[in-house]
Scaffold this active site. Structure first.
Site, PDB file in Angstrom:
ATOM      1  N   GLU A   1      38.911  49.132  53.300  1.00 27.41           N
ATOM      2  CA  GLU A   1      38.148  47.885  53.316  1.00 27.41           C
ATOM      3  C   GLU A   1      38.198  47.248  54.701  1.00 27.41           C
ATOM      4  OE1 GLU A   1      39.661  44.563  51.017  1.00 27.41           O
ATOM      5  OE2 GLU A   1      37.632  43.808  50.756  1.00 27.41           O
TER       6      GLU A   1
ATOM      7  N   GLY B   1      37.823  45.499  40.681  1.00 28.10           N
ATOM      8  CA  GLY B   1      38.530  44.405  40.016  1.00 28.10           C
ATOM      9  C   GLY B   1      39.942  44.315  40.563  1.00 28.10           C
TER      10      GLY B   1
ATOM     11  N   SER C   1      43.737  37.818  53.877  1.00 25.11           N
ATOM     12  CA  SER C   1      43.337  36.663  54.685  1.00 25.11           C
ATOM     13  C   SER C   1      43.828  36.806  56.120  1.00 25.11           C
ATOM     14  CB  SER C   1      43.923  35.388  54.076  1.00 25.11           C
ATOM     15  OG  SER C   1      45.332  35.379  54.269  1.00 25.11           O
TER      16      SER C   1
ATOM     17  N   SER D   1      41.406  41.025  42.746  1.00 24.10           N
ATOM     18  CA  SER D   1      41.952  39.665  42.680  1.00 24.10           C
ATOM     19  C   SER D   1      41.856  39.085  41.272  1.00 24.10           C
ATOM     20  CB  SER D   1      41.171  38.737  43.618  1.00 24.10           C
ATOM     21  OG  SER D   1      41.330  39.140  44.945  1.00 24.10           O
TER      22      SER D   1
END
Lengths: 409, 372
Positions: free
Chosen positions: A256, A139, A387, A141
């Site tokens: 990640e 959990g 991003s 974003s």
């Protein structure tokens, strides 16, 4: 550490074991889709039984997370040995379902627990991950905290022996099928933006947690909105120090990025080389070259980008052998892989012409439909895990040493 | 960068410190100011010979050290960083490759020790037109009186005015492109210098019924195979020099981004420029991987070395093209001045882009080699 002979003998042992133990009932099955819990991938009973037996065998060897210590369900092996296991499982046409079955467990939560967890936390959580039995979601974003993650507002209130969580998370991968969640929460509203955040772990099966799958442009629903209403996280499940969750999550996100720099298991885009697909759809001239010269140049650029990415990943692995610093290199690789993979999917779609707009039904081959879905889901690659633009911020600041480009509170 | 052996690391460090101390780009500027018709400083060249760089590809039996293509490539990269001019690449890399691969024992004995001690300077004479094209060879080698008669015209021959011998690509009676060793003083050979933006030595070479003996033919590999292999190796070497030119251009640019102030801030704090720098850095790292893979593939005699060579030239070309343009753009007005070094790097970048085929040519080759 190990010499070449030892590695070769290790490799042949692995190969023999895989050939002996991989169930024939699983040959050619899309295990990645099933293990990942994707709605499109359905498993019949034979496959389920075979998959569970295969998982157990891998878990007994500690090969769900081969580099973790044996006491935590791993096999205590080196990175090169773990690579060999992966390669041999792949070469045998088999598949290691454990990483996918644990959601974010093997790739992100586990490595972070190994670094930040207390002995008690490691003993409690790691074995369930390494064996593929406990699926984890993250959990992180929130609706108003995407690229600017530190502006999150989900609150955790100190209730003595537990925290009470209230707030909403979004893009929680696999939340609806996970048993545990690692959540980033605000524990001090008066502190600076990044200073009042903590990382807690909590079970998903409780009254205060509600999940709603989000349907994506690709038609699947791997992500959820997750609502916490007085959800309970035990004090013993605080990972790292109170109000030091930002350093935990930074490390988590490095893991990640590392896990996102390769490809995923089975891809319809890889079922035949793009140039072969192009020869089939577009045609060739007398010399065997594609008749569409513009497509041919763009195709070869994409091939070169893919090779350059793989060579760079290999070079960085070689360079970093024995060192722990992964952040800088990992940031470059995430974007290079994203560029390559998204472009590859676009080329596949272009090559297929109008077959590339198929959604379902018998007018389209399974492979064609798969490619369309992968083209759509791949658009997320430049958004998740930091991003494309955030990666470039990280490179310019952390790798190149340029001044911070945006103001952060 | 690629993993180096201890010997390779020592050579790299030696090259880096020698280039920075003895042949920085300032020396190139001084030479250009004094010699507008191009070329190199003979003293720098003999220092390279003394350091043994001319023997890196030459077997020990012929006086070299046989350290291989990655080692030579690492030195080319260092030379590229400071735009060091010399015939090292043309003679001791391309020339030595041609003789190693295509020469008989006698030819090796005759030429290799002379390449190593610098008494001979070889260069490949291949192009006959402004755009490099491997199969566009009109220069003919006709069998005659037990030898050959060569006729044709070559252009943009690197180090063509200082070379003592040309490795001429010419078409045999069978229609294959073969390589011939032609001393520059052979009757019928004439040459003239060409003035180019990078201020290096290039020549037009005319071969008018040049009679050469049979032993001038490099015949150990036949049917045009030698020609292909020498060009593949040459391209991988150019890629390593291009990498050096590009990396130094990047460092100059990054330094400028951190020091130049406008609107009260260093310009590197503007996100548009920070992201551009990040993209260039990523392209640089991809280019390094490809360039190093090109020379490593030769050392390993890999099956895909032709494709890796094409990849190395195309990807370093892609990086250097963008990098050299951004070098000027990000430096702004000062980048346009002759007093600043940026222009030297842009000019050299385009000369290397054209040498032995541009990016598009190598992408075409790569596709063909992969079967589409």
């Amino acid at each position: 550490m190990q010499n070449a002979n030892e590695m070769e003998s290790f490799r042949s042992d692995v190969r023999a074991w895989v050939n002996e133990n991989f169930p024939t009932s699983l040959q050619g099955v899309d295990l990645a889709g099933i293990a990942g819990g994707e709605s499109g991938a359905k498993a019949d009973d034979d496959v389920k039984v075979g998959l569970d037996a295969w998982r157990q065998k891998l878990a007994e060897k500690g090969w769900g997370a081969p580099t973790w210590p044996v006491e935590y369900g791993g096999a205590g092996l080196s990175d090169p040995q773990a690579d060999i296991i992966g390669e041999e499982i792949h070469n045998a046409g088999a598949y290691n379902p454990i990483p996918h079955m644990t959601g974010m467990g093997v790739t992100m939560v586990g490595p972070t627990l190994l670094e930040y967890g207390s002995a008690e936390q490691k003993a409690r959580h790691l074995k369930g991950i390494a064996s593929g039995e406990i699926r984890w979601c993250l959990g992180l974003s929130e609706p108003n905290a995407g690229s600017d993650l530190a502006s999150l507002s989900t609150k955790a209130e100190d209730k003595g022996d537990y925290f009470a969580l209230n707030g909403q998370k979004v893009w929680t991968s696999g939340a609806h099928i996970s048993q545990w969640c690692g959540a980033l929460v605000r524990t001090d509203t008066d502190a600076g933006k990044r200073d009042g955040i903590s990382f807690v772990m909590l079970p998903m099966q409780q009254d205060g947690v509600e999940t709603r799958p989000i349907r994506l442009i690709s038609g699947i629903s791997p992500f959820c909105e997750t609502y916490f209403t007085d959800a309970r996280a035990e004090k013993g499940d605080l990972l790292g120090n109170l109000n030091d969750g930002w350093s935990v999550v930074k490390r988590l996100l490095q893991h990640e990025r590392q896990s996102q720099t390769g490809g995923r298991g089975v891809s319809m885009l890889d079922s035949e080389p793009l140039h072969v697909k192009a020869q089939r759809f577009v045609g060739t001239d007398d010399s065997g070259a594609l008749v569409d010269k513009d497509l041919r140049q763009r195709l070869v650029r994409n091939y070169m980008d893919g090779t350059a990415h793989r060579l760079t990943a290999q070079r960085i692995t070689d360079e970093a052998a024995g060192r722990v610093e992964v952040s800088a290199a990992a940031s470059i690789l995430k974007n290079s892989n994203t560029r390559f993979a998204q472009q590859k999917a676009e080329l596949a779609l272009e090559i297929m012409g109008s077959q590339g707009i198929g959604w379902s039904g018998d007018d389209f081959a399974e492979e064609e439909l798969g490619i369309v879905r992968e083209w759509l889901s791949g658009k997320a690659m430049s958004i998740y895990g930091g991003s494309y633009e955030v990666q470039n911020n990280i490179i310019s600041k952390n790798v190149l040493g340029l001044p911070e480009t945006t103001q952060k509170g | 960068m690629a993993a180096l052996t201890e010997e390779q690391s020592i050579l790299k460090d030696q090259a880096t410190s020698w280039v920075e101390a003895e042949l920085p780009v300032q020396k190139f500027r001084e030479f250009r100011n004094a010699n507008s018709d191009g070329g190199f400083d003979p003293k720098a060249w003999s220092a390279m010979v003394d350091m043994g760089w001319t023997g890196i590809l030459v077997p020990e039996a012929y006086g070299g050290s046989d350290l291989g293509y990655l080692t030579f490539g690492v030195i080319l990269e260092q030379l590229g960083r400071q735009l060091c001019a010399s015939p090292l690449f043309a003679s001791a890399y391309v020339g030595a490759s041609a003789i190693n691969l295509g020469g008989s024992d006698e030819q090796k004995q005759q030429w290799l020790p002379a390449i190593v001690d610098g008494s001979e300077i070889l260069t490949l004479a291949v192009d006959e037109q402004p755009r490099h094209q491997r199969d566009a060879i009109a220069c003919a080698a006709k069998a005659s009186d037990g030898g050959f008669v060569l006729s044709g015209a070559k252009t943009f021959v690197p180090e063509g005015m200082s070379a003592t011998a040309f490795v001429v690509a010419a078409k045999s009676d069978a229609g294959d492109v073969e390589l011939f060793l032609v001393p520059a003083n052979t009757t019928g050979v004439s040459r003239s210098g060409m003035a180019t933006v990078d201020n290096r030595d290039y020549a037009r070479v005319t071969l008018s019924d040049v009679a050469v003996p049979a032993e001038s033919h490099l015949g150990a590999m036949s049917g045009g195979e030698l020609y292909e292999q020498v060009l593949n190796r040459a391209c991988a070497g150019v890629a390593m020099e291009m990498l050096g030119v590009g990396c130094f251009s990047f460092e100059m640019t990054l330094d400028y981004l951190k020091t130049r102030k406008q609107f009260g801030k260093v310009i590197g704090s503007f996100q548009a420029l920070g992201h551009r720098a990040a993209e260039l850095y990523s392209a640089q790292e991809m280019a390094r991987s490809c360039a190093e893979a090109g020379v490593i593939a030769i050392d390993n005699d890999a099956d895909d070395q032709a494709a890796m060579s094409a990849l190395s030239k195309a990807k370093t070309g892609e990086f250097l093209f963008d990098m050299s343009n951004q070098l000027i753009q990000i430096h702004g007005g000062i980048g346009m001045t002759d007093d600043y070094d940026a222009g030297f790097y842009l000019k050299r970048a385009r000369a290397l882009e054209a040498l032995y085929g541009n990016q598009a040519l190598h992408r075409d080759r790569y596709a063909t080699l992969l079967g589409f």
